[in-house]
Motif scaffolding. Structure first.
Motif, PDB file in Angstrom:
ATOM      1  N   GLU A  16     -18.416   4.039  10.640  1.00  0.00           N
ATOM      2  CA  GLU A  16     -19.249   5.368  10.375  1.00  0.00           C
ATOM      3  C   GLU A  16     -20.684   4.981  10.691  1.00  0.00           C
ATOM      4  OE1 GLU A  16     -18.517   6.754   6.608  1.00  0.00           O
ATOM      5  OE2 GLU A  16     -16.464   7.290   6.887  1.00  0.00           O
ATOM      6  N   ASN A  17     -21.302   5.836  11.361  1.00  0.00           N
ATOM      7  CA  ASN A  17     -22.677   5.825  11.933  1.00  0.00           C
ATOM      8  C   ASN A  17     -23.112   4.224  12.178  1.00  0.00           C
ATOM      9  OD1 ASN A  17     -23.236   8.191  11.269  1.00  0.00           O
ATOM     10  ND2 ASN A  17     -23.270   7.789   9.099  1.00  0.00           N
ATOM     11  N   GLY A  18     -22.102   3.445  13.212  1.00  0.00           N
ATOM     12  CA  GLY A  18     -22.425   2.205  13.578  1.00  0.00           C
ATOM     13  C   GLY A  18     -21.997   1.075  12.647  1.00  0.00           C
ATOM     14  N   LEU A  19     -21.507   1.258  11.554  1.00  0.00           N
ATOM     15  CA  LEU A  19     -21.148   0.284  10.498  1.00  0.00           C
ATOM     16  C   LEU A  19     -19.815   0.380   9.883  1.00  0.00           C
ATOM     17  CD1 LEU A  19     -24.180   1.050   7.722  1.00  0.00           C
ATOM     18  CD2 LEU A  19     -23.915  -0.846   9.770  1.00  0.00           C
ATOM     19  N   VAL A  20     -19.207  -0.833   9.732  1.00  0.00           N
ATOM     20  CA  VAL A  20     -17.816  -0.779   9.499  1.00  0.00           C
ATOM     21  C   VAL A  20     -17.642  -0.971   8.126  1.00  0.00           C
ATOM     22  CG1 VAL A  20     -15.828  -2.363   9.317  1.00  0.00           C
ATOM     23  CG2 VAL A  20     -17.464  -2.659  11.589  1.00  0.00           C
ATOM     24  N   VAL A  21     -16.955   0.441   7.719  1.00  0.00           N
ATOM     25  CA  VAL A  21     -16.747   0.705   6.357  1.00  0.00           C
ATOM     26  C   VAL A  21     -15.447   0.558   5.732  1.00  0.00           C
ATOM     27  CG1 VAL A  21     -18.816   2.562   6.510  1.00  0.00           C
ATOM     28  CG2 VAL A  21     -16.290   3.217   6.930  1.00  0.00           C
ATOM     29  N   GLU A  22     -14.589   0.487   6.655  1.00  0.00           N
ATOM     30  CA  GLU A  22     -13.106  -0.114   5.914  1.00  0.00           C
ATOM     31  C   GLU A  22     -12.173  -0.686   7.009  1.00  0.00           C
ATOM     32  OE1 GLU A  22      -9.035   2.915   5.437  1.00  0.00           O
ATOM     33  OE2 GLU A  22     -11.137   3.457   5.030  1.00  0.00           O
ATOM     34  N   VAL A  23     -11.580  -1.735   6.636  1.00  0.00           N
ATOM     35  CA  VAL A  23     -10.727  -2.585   7.345  1.00  0.00           C
ATOM     36  C   VAL A  23      -9.481  -2.779   6.439  1.00  0.00           C
ATOM     37  CG1 VAL A  23     -10.399  -4.908   8.604  1.00  0.00           C
ATOM     38  CG2 VAL A  23     -12.814  -3.818   8.350  1.00  0.00           C
ATOM     39  N   SER A  24      -8.252  -2.720   7.209  1.00  0.00           N
ATOM     40  CA  SER A  24      -7.137  -2.818   6.560  1.00  0.00           C
ATOM     41  C   SER A  24      -6.437  -4.196   6.810  1.00  0.00           C
ATOM     42  CB  SER A  24      -5.803  -1.752   7.090  1.00  0.00           C
ATOM     43  OG  SER A  24      -5.467  -2.093   8.316  1.00  0.00           O
ATOM     44  N   GLU A  25      -5.337  -4.584   6.057  1.00  0.00           N
ATOM     45  CA  GLU A  25      -4.763  -5.667   6.015  1.00  0.00           C
ATOM     46  C   GLU A  25      -4.210  -5.806   7.491  1.00  0.00           C
ATOM     47  OE1 GLU A  25      -4.508  -8.642   4.474  1.00  0.00           O
ATOM     48  OE2 GLU A  25      -5.715  -7.863   2.767  1.00  0.00           O
ATOM     49  N   PRO A  26      -4.343  -6.915   8.316  1.00  0.00           N
ATOM     50  CA  PRO A  26      -3.740  -6.963   9.671  1.00  0.00           C
ATOM     51  C   PRO A  26      -2.243  -7.011   9.792  1.00  0.00           C
ATOM     52  CG  PRO A  26      -4.612  -8.994   9.054  1.00  0.00           C
ATOM     53  CD  PRO A  26      -5.016  -7.988   8.157  1.00  0.00           C
ATOM     54  N   GLU A  27      -1.374  -6.336  10.567  1.00  0.00           N
ATOM     55  CA  GLU A  27       0.125  -6.681  10.592  1.00  0.00           C
ATOM     56  C   GLU A  27       0.477  -7.756  11.040  1.00  0.00           C
ATOM     57  OE1 GLU A  27       2.203  -3.166  11.302  1.00  0.00           O
ATOM     58  OE2 GLU A  27       0.349  -1.795  10.730  1.00  0.00           O
ATOM     59  N   VAL A  28      -0.393  -8.490  12.027  1.00  0.00           N
ATOM     60  CA  VAL A  28       0.153  -9.646  12.621  1.00  0.00           C
ATOM     61  C   VAL A  28      -1.077 -10.776  12.447  1.00  0.00           C
ATOM     62  CG1 VAL A  28       0.219 -10.627  15.144  1.00  0.00           C
ATOM     63  CG2 VAL A  28       1.047  -8.333  14.714  1.00  0.00           C
TER      64      VAL A  28
END
Length: 282
Positions: A16-28
């Protein structure tokens, strides 16, 4: 301004607006490509966030500073690299793919295809960024919907056919979309070169449908696509495979311009050395 992309390890990232605001757990948990390119030994949310921030800072993804020029080949055989070579040498005359800040884009410009796709992963949702859209238009790209930046390969393929293009590469991420694109061929008297991308996690049934509908598929970390017997395979860690003669011709055209030494051989396919495969395949 919100954008969603699935990337390294099929982690879902919200910007959002150039900022990472959410990252989920990777599946690999491990990808040979990102180990080789970025030294990522174990995929974690922190590593994914760092990689996304690198793409934003260096290439302007999801910002008005998006770079679209001067991209070298990210990999020898990738979807954007393959389309680029196909456009340069007349195997295809247009492509339908996606770009952050613009959504679905139609173009005949090989450099633009690579500029949009070289650092792009599985774009799920994006909102229009006027500066990015203008840069695409300046480079002979047609944005399907400048007001919404919609991602719609079917409407993009239809628009490309209506514009008079006859051999059109279209990237898709699921079998339903591939079927809708393929069904329009006779109506418009064109050939759609369907390239299946972002295939990690496809079910067995979905993978079988993709194998029947697509010309080329990137295997990503797909367990089920790795059971398909293709006509041609390029790469062994994260391969591209061709299921049709048209797809094989496009990949062989790309092979002419790969700078690294190449081995061309006949053998049973797929060839998938265990130590080079992503962990864990899904």
């Amino acid at each position: 301004m919100r954008h969603v992309m699935e990337m390294v390890g099929k982690s879902r990232v919200v910007v959002e607006n150039g900022l990472v605001v959410e990252v989920s757990e990777p599946e690999v948990v491990w990808c040979p490509l990102f180990d080789k390119m970025r030294g990522i030994k174990e995929i974690s949310p922190a590593e994914v966030k760092k990689n996304m921030e690198f793409r934003i800072e260096t290439f302007g993804l999801f910002t008005p500073d998006r770079q679209l020029d001067g991209f070298d080949d990210f990999v020898g055989f990738g979807a954007s690299e393959t389309m680029m070579s196909g456009l340069e040498n007349g195997i295809i005359d247009a492509s339908v793919s996606v770009c952050d800040g613009a959504g679905t884009v139609i173009t005949k410009n090989p450099s633009l295809v690579q500029g949009m796709g070289a650092r792009m992963s599985g774009l799920v949702y994006t909102e229009p960024i006027p500066e990015t859209i203008q840069k695409i238009k300046d480079r002979d790209g047609i944005v399907l919907d400048e007001k919404t930046a919609v991602i719609d390969p079917v409407l993009g393929a239809k628009k490309a056919a209506e514009l008079g293009f006859k051999r059109i590469a279209v990237t898709v991420a699921d079998a339903e979309t591939a079927a809708k694109v393929r069904a329009m061929q006779d109506e418009y008297n064109v050939y759609f070169m369907i390239i299946a991308v972002h295939t990690t996690g496809l079910s067995c049934a979905e993978s079988e449908k993709i194998a029947k509908l697509a010309d080329i598929a990137t295997l990503c970390a797909s367990k089920h696509l790795r059971s398909i017997q293709p006509l041609l395979q390029v790469g062994t860690a994260v391969p591209l495979i061709a299921m049709t003669q048209e797809g094989r011709a496009l990949l062989l055209e790309r092979a002419k311009f790969v700078k690294s030494p190449l081995l061309v051989n006949t053998m049973p396919l797929p060839y998938l050395p265990e130590q080079k495969q992503p962990r864990d395949l899904i």
